[in-house]
Motif scaffolding. Structure first.
Motif, short mmCIF file in Angstrom:
data_model
loop_
_atom_site.label_atom_id
_atom_site.label_comp_id
_atom_site.label_asym_id
_atom_site.label_seq_id
_atom_site.Cartn_x
_atom_site.Cartn_y
_atom_site.Cartn_z
N LEU A 1 0.85 -1.19 0.00
CA LEU A 1 0.00 0.00 0.00
C LEU A 1 0.89 1.23 0.00
O LEU A 1 1.66 1.45 0.93
CB LEU A 1 -0.90 0.02 1.23
N GLU A 2 0.77 2.02 -1.04
CA GLU A 2 1.51 3.29 -1.09
C GLU A 2 0.74 4.33 -0.29
O GLU A 2 -0.42 4.61 -0.58
CB GLU A 2 1.70 3.76 -2.53
N LEU A 3 1.41 4.88 0.72
CA LEU A 3 0.76 5.87 1.57
C LEU A 3 1.02 7.25 0.98
O LEU A 3 2.14 7.76 1.00
CB LEU A 3 1.31 5.77 3.00
N VAL A 4 -0.06 7.83 0.47
CA VAL A 4 0.03 9.09 -0.26
C VAL A 4 -0.65 10.19 0.55
O VAL A 4 -1.67 9.96 1.21
CB VAL A 4 -0.66 8.96 -1.64
N GLU A 5 -0.08 11.39 0.49
CA GLU A 5 -0.66 12.53 1.21
C GLU A 5 -2.09 12.78 0.75
O GLU A 5 -2.41 12.71 -0.45
CB GLU A 5 0.21 13.77 0.97
N ASN A 6 -2.96 13.07 1.72
CA ASN A 6 -4.37 13.38 1.47
C ASN A 6 -5.14 12.21 0.85
O ASN A 6 -6.10 12.41 0.10
CB ASN A 6 -4.52 14.61 0.58
N ARG A 7 -4.71 10.98 1.20
CA ARG A 7 -5.45 9.81 0.76
C ARG A 7 -5.41 8.75 1.86
O ARG A 7 -4.37 8.51 2.45
CB ARG A 7 -4.87 9.23 -0.53
N VAL A 8 -6.54 8.14 2.11
CA VAL A 8 -6.64 7.08 3.11
C VAL A 8 -6.65 5.73 2.40
O VAL A 8 -7.45 5.52 1.47
CB VAL A 8 -7.92 7.24 3.96
N SER A 9 -5.79 4.83 2.83
CA SER A 9 -5.76 3.49 2.25
C SER A 9 -6.69 2.59 3.04
O SER A 9 -6.51 2.40 4.25
CB SER A 9 -4.33 2.93 2.28
N VAL A 10 -7.69 2.03 2.37
CA VAL A 10 -8.64 1.12 3.00
C VAL A 10 -8.38 -0.28 2.47
O VAL A 10 -8.52 -0.53 1.28
CB VAL A 10 -10.10 1.54 2.73
N LEU A 11 -7.98 -1.18 3.35
CA LEU A 11 -7.73 -2.57 2.96
C LEU A 11 -8.84 -3.44 3.51
O LEU A 11 -8.98 -3.62 4.72
CB LEU A 11 -6.38 -3.04 3.50
N VAL A 12 -9.65 -3.96 2.61
CA VAL A 12 -10.75 -4.85 2.99
C VAL A 12 -10.26 -6.29 2.84
O VAL A 12 -9.90 -6.72 1.75
CB VAL A 12 -11.99 -4.63 2.10
#
Length: 224
Positions: free
Chosen positions: A12-23
């Motif tokens: 998961l690339e953690l990008v500014e102003n984005r939430v990573s949702v892993l289902v």
């Protein structure tokens, strides 16, 4: 920055102003990932890592995991330690005269108190700011009125005092409505905190999210 699980081939690339949702659809894998993060917090996991500029980060010093937001505390040990360090530094840097005056008054007070008892009594004459802070139970004030305020206050404290930059939530969407989650995202974006949501059921997408589904066949599906 990347959140990586070699066991399940997750990146998961953690990008500014984005939430990573892993289902995660498979219950056992869902539990394994959470267990792996806790192992990583103790620095003994080789299955999950945080990577930045090809360097593996110390997870416990960079990230946190929240499973139960009702039990989080702005006055946990690591926070209090950092708070006392900052206050001590600022006192030493900016309040030298006040410290000297108060220290003198305390010594006079103790000397008078000693004269009231029929014993030979001594005491330390060095000013110990840390002991003073502990004696008066100096702590973060948390008067949040609801769960989302409590979470936001906690994130603010651990980010600013402990330099935590990544926070993993487990099933956040189970107990917070969409408007509260949106407020949380807004705060995290402002503070530049990366959020990762681990969910076992896919729910409605909220602005700012990038959704990844790990299906029961261990395949990663990216959702637009």
């Amino acid at each position: 920055m990347m959140f990586v699980s070699t066991k399940f081939d997750i990146k998961l690339e953690l990008v500014e102003n984005r939430v990573s949702v892993l289902v995660v659809e498979h219950q056992r894998i869902f539990a394994d990932i959470i267990s792996g993060i806790y192992s990583l917090m103790r620095n003994n996991s080789d299955e999950i890592s945080l990577v930045e500029n090809d360097k593996i980060l110390n997870f416990s010093k960079t990230a946190d995991i929240i499973v139960d937001p009702f039990s989080i505390s702005c006055n946990e040990k690591r926070v209090t330690q950092k708070l006392y360090q900052e206050i001590t530094y600022r006192i030493n840097e900016c309040m030298a005269e006040e410290s000297a005056f108060i220290h003198g008054e305390i010594i006079n007070y103790l000397e008078k108190a000693i004269l009231t008892v029929p014993y030979d009594v001594t005491f330390e004459i060095e000013l110990d700011i840390l002991s003073l802070l502990k004696a008066y139970n100096v702590k973060i004030c948390d008067d949040s009125e609801n769960v989302v305020e409590r979470i936001i206050n906690y994130l603010k404290v651990i980010h600013r005092l402990c330099n935590i930059r990544v926070v993993v939530f487990v099933n956040l969407k189970t107990y917070l409505p969409a408007d509260d989650i949106a407020s949380l995202y807004e705060f995290a974006f402002y503070e530049k905190i990366h959020l990762i949501l681990l969910e076992n059921i896919q729910k409605n997408k909220i602005d700012g999210e990038k959704i990844f589904i790990l299906d029961k066949d261990r395949c990663i599906i990216e959702m637009d």
